[in-house]
Structures are given as C-alpha cells and as structure tokens.
Design an enzyme around this catalytic site. Structure first.
Site, short mmCIF file in Angstrom:
data_model
loop_
_atom_site.label_atom_id
_atom_site.label_comp_id
_atom_site.label_asym_id
_atom_site.label_seq_id
_atom_site.Cartn_x
_atom_site.Cartn_y
_atom_site.Cartn_z
N GLU A 140 14.93 80.38 87.77
CA GLU A 140 15.02 80.34 89.23
C GLU A 140 13.99 81.31 89.85
OE1 GLU A 140 16.55 78.03 90.56
OE2 GLU A 140 18.65 77.81 90.00
N ASP A 200 13.35 74.27 94.40
CA ASP A 200 12.99 75.67 94.67
C ASP A 200 11.89 76.18 93.74
OD1 ASP A 200 14.36 75.87 92.26
OD2 ASP A 200 15.92 77.23 92.99
N HIS A 211 11.87 75.89 90.39
CA HIS A 211 12.28 76.31 89.04
C HIS A 211 11.80 75.33 87.97
CE1 HIS A 211 16.30 74.05 89.66
NE2 HIS A 211 15.80 73.50 88.57
N ASP A 231 16.87 73.66 78.32
CA ASP A 231 18.00 74.42 78.83
C ASP A 231 19.33 73.73 78.56
OD1 ASP A 231 17.54 72.34 80.58
OD2 ASP A 231 16.92 73.59 82.24
C1 GLP Z 1 17.47 70.78 86.56
C2 GLP Z 1 16.83 71.05 85.20
C3 GLP Z 1 15.34 71.14 85.31
C4 GLP Z 1 14.81 69.93 86.08
C5 GLP Z 1 15.36 69.97 87.49
C6 GLP Z 1 14.86 68.83 88.35
O1 GLP Z 1 17.73 71.90 87.28
N1 GLP Z 1 17.32 72.24 84.62
O2 GLP Z 1 14.77 71.19 84.00
O3 GLP Z 1 13.42 69.92 86.09
O4 GLP Z 1 16.77 69.88 87.40
O5 GLP Z 1 15.68 67.71 88.21
P1 GLP Z 1 15.32 66.26 88.68
O6 GLP Z 1 14.26 65.78 87.74
O7 GLP Z 1 16.59 65.49 88.54
O8 GLP Z 1 14.83 66.35 90.07
#
Ligand code: GLP
Length: 233
Positions: free
Chosen positions: A135, A128, A130, A67
């Site tokens: 989402e 959440d 995702h 993304d």
């Molecule tokens: C963001 C990214 C996701 C990732 C998520 C969790 O929203 N778009 O791909 O998995 O954060 O992040 P973290 O690994 O910092 O908890």
C-alpha cells in the site's frame, strides 16, 4: 519502461499470454510471478487455451504468487483458491511447484524466490497505486511482509466477498524489493479507476505510489487500455 496502449483486456491477455508461452517453450522450467484480481484473468484464459491446444506445457514451470489474505473466513476467499479456479486446475502445473507467501514466515518467501529467480512477473495495480498488497508509503526496500489493507483496498476488493465485513483486514505480500528482483515485469491497468494510479506511476518515483518503483526496473512493460491511459483526455 515500455507503455503499450491496447483496445481492451482481451487484447492485453492475448499478448501477455503469447509472451509467456514463448518464454516457456524456450525455457520449460520458467519461473512465473503471478497476480490475482480481475486484471490477469484474460491472460490466464489464454494460457489455458494454449495448453488445451497443446501449444505449451507447464510441467516444469514454477509459480510464485504475489500475495495472500490473512484470516479469510472461507477457503473460497483465498487467493490460492482463485489461482486454482482461474488457472492451475486447468493446466498441467504440479501443485508442489506453485507457491504462496506464508504469513507465519514471510521472509522465507524471499529466500525461496532468491534461489529460483522469477523470469516473468505479472502485476495488476490497485486504484491507490499498490502492487501486490504494498500500500502507499510502503518502503521501497520492503521484503515479503504482513500488511494492513487500506480502506480503499478493502472497499475495492469487497466485490469478491459476501460483504465488506468479510474482507480480511490484513494480507501477506511480496515486498517491493522482492518484486523488483524479477527479470521482466508486465503491469496491466484497464478502466478509469486505474488512471490516476498510472498517472502517478508515470510521474516518477514516489512512495505515495508504490508501483512507481517500477521506474527503476530495466525491463517493464505497462499494458493500458484507453480508459486507464492518463495521456488520453
Ligand atoms: C488486489 C491484489 C493486487 C491487484 C489489485 C487490482 O488488491 N492484491 O495484486 O493488482 O487487487 O485488482 P484488479 O485487477 O481486480 O483491479
């Protein structure tokens, strides 16, 4: 679905990186699906270490990131910057072989991915549920698309920005069906704030937890630490 409980992020990073190194050494033109956020950082550190110790070369490797933010203010805030800073600039990958979804033509990304086929996809998970930026309530059939970030995601991700107002409100993300095309998927979840998302994932398919689509995939490994494991009490 395999669930592996590990002691910490470092152990998870070592194990995933060694699986990736093994794969690349068998298939030098491996196609990797990559994630941003804090979860894959230990994996990237171990990949850099393996490269510096000459155990692997990324010369023929292709990557597709999950993304990218839409409308970020500073280059530093982009996921492209994150990937260069945390991995690409430290290894011998060719810039032309690294890919990010393009908000002006999201569906082109699905076409590119279909042509190459992702061998190994790394995922984190949002609090959440995702994956990428899919989402809750995103269609399980979704392809690469532009999406609005939820309040919770904006607040969770604000730690990486100057202020909460600087967090983009939209992103372009591989869709859930795009992610499911990968041959093999690993998902990393550590810390208490991921526990309820993992609980929902393990409870079976539901649109409220986008990551739960992984229950349909034949080759998924979930890497957890104790805090994120809903089976621990
Ligand atoms: C963001 C990214 C996701 C990732 C998520 C969790 O929203 N778009 O791909 O998995 O954060 O992040 P973290 O690994 O910092 O908890």
């Amino acid at each position: 679905m395999k669930i592996l409980l590990k002691n910490n992020k470092e152990e998870i990073g070592k194990e995933i990186a060694s699986r990736i190194v093994e794969l690349i050494n068998k298939k030098p033109n491996t196609v990797l699906g990559l994630a941003t956020g804090s979860s894959p950082i230990t994996t990237y550190k171990e990949l850099i270490k393996a490269y510096k110790e000459k155990k692997v070369s990324f010369k023929y490797v292709t990557t597709f990131n999950l993304d990218e933010y839409v409308g970020y203010k500073r280059e530093k805030d982009s996921y492209k910057y994150f990937m260069h800073h945390n991995l690409f600039d430290e290894i011998d990958i060719k810039d032309v072989n690294t890919h990010f979804p393009d908000a002006t033509n999201p569906l082109a990304y699905d076409k590119e991915i279909e042509l190459k086929e992702i061998d190994f996809q790394v995922l984190g998970i949002g609090a959440d549920g995702h994956i990428g930026f899919n989402e809750p309530m995103t269609s399980f059939d979704s392809k690469t698309h532009i999406t609005k970030l939820t309040k919770q995601t904006i607040s969770d991700n604000s730690q990486y920005f100057e202020s909460i107002d600087a967090v983009p409100k939209e992103a372009v993300t591989m869709g859930l069906s795009t992610i499911m095309k990968a041959k093999e998927i690993v998902l990393i979840a550590t810390g208490k704030n991921k526990r309820s998302a993992i609980k929902a994932l393990l409870a079976g398919e539901s649109k409220g937890c986008p990551a739960s689509i992984l229950n349909r995939h034949p080759n998924v490994t979930i890497y957890l630490d104790k805090d994120a494991d809903p089976r621990e009490n």
